[in-house]
Design a protein around this motif. Structure first.
Motif, PDB file in Angstrom:
ATOM      1  N   ASP A   1     -11.302 -56.092  45.068  1.00  0.00           N
ATOM      2  CA  ASP A   1     -10.529 -56.804  44.277  1.00  0.00           C
ATOM      3  C   ASP A   1     -10.631 -56.253  43.126  1.00  0.00           C
ATOM      4  OD1 ASP A   1      -9.663 -59.191  43.047  1.00  0.00           O
ATOM      5  OD2 ASP A   1     -11.441 -60.051  43.146  1.00  0.00           O
TER       6      ASP A   1
ATOM      7  N   LYS B   1      -9.646 -65.875  46.548  1.00  0.00           N
ATOM      8  CA  LYS B   1     -10.576 -65.431  46.623  1.00  0.00           C
ATOM      9  C   LYS B   1     -11.482 -65.145  45.605  1.00  0.00           C
ATOM     10  CE  LYS B   1      -8.253 -63.773  50.665  1.00  0.00           C
ATOM     11  NZ  LYS B   1      -8.578 -62.028  51.611  1.00  0.00           N
TER      12      LYS B   1
ATOM     13  N   PRO C   1     -13.498 -68.353  44.003  1.00  0.00           N
ATOM     14  CA  PRO C   1     -14.029 -69.728  45.302  1.00  0.00           C
ATOM     15  C   PRO C   1     -14.808 -70.520  45.017  1.00  0.00           C
ATOM     16  CG  PRO C   1     -15.836 -68.046  44.940  1.00  0.00           C
ATOM     17  CD  PRO C   1     -14.725 -67.512  44.253  1.00  0.00           C
TER      18      PRO C   1
END
Length: 139
Positions: free
Chosen positions: A138, A119, A122
């Motif tokens: 994150d 994630k 990408p």
């Protein structure tokens, strides 16, 4: 040491005490907190504490070898690679204890790490932009 410096350090010591949690300074408070965690969660507090302290110290031993190799002339030879291998084994031992203390499958930890990094990056490769500019949540 000057009287002014001594007073400053004593003042700082008082400040540190005031901003330190009770379980950090008092064994019976720590015991109570550990019992609370054990009774209200699946966490095995003694095992987790052992694992966390072990991870920190064994990681420090690994870092010490790397530091001495890169900054102090320690040879990058088979003996030191073997030493690092042994420290990594100790780190894994404490890591596995951490998983057990938390009641989590170590395979799930690795899978979650892969998902998190997919994630974050990408394009499937490291990118300094995404390393520095993370999405909310994150960590």
């Amino acid at each position: 040491m000057s009287e002014e410096a001594r007073n400053f350090l004593n003042s700082y010591g008082d400040f540190v005490t005031k901003v330190t949690s009770e379980p950090s300074m008092n064994q019976s408070s720590l015991d109570e907190r550990m019992k609370e965690i054990d009774s209200s969660s699946p966490i095995e507090s003694a095992r987790l504490l052992t694992a966390a302290l072990g991870l920190g110290s064994e990681t420090g031993e690994f870092v010490e070898i790397v530091k001495k190799m890169f900054l102090q002339g320690k040879p990058a030879n088979e003996d030191n690679i073997y030493h690092m291998k042994r420290e990594l084994g100790d780190i894994m031992w404490y890591w596995m204890n951490s998983c057990s203390a938390l009641g989590i499958d170590p395979n799930d930890v690795i899978a979650e790490n892969v998902n998190k990094l997919k994630k974050r990056y990408p394009g499937g490769e490291f990118d300094p932009y995404y390393s520095e500019n993370r999405k909310e949540g994150d960590l």
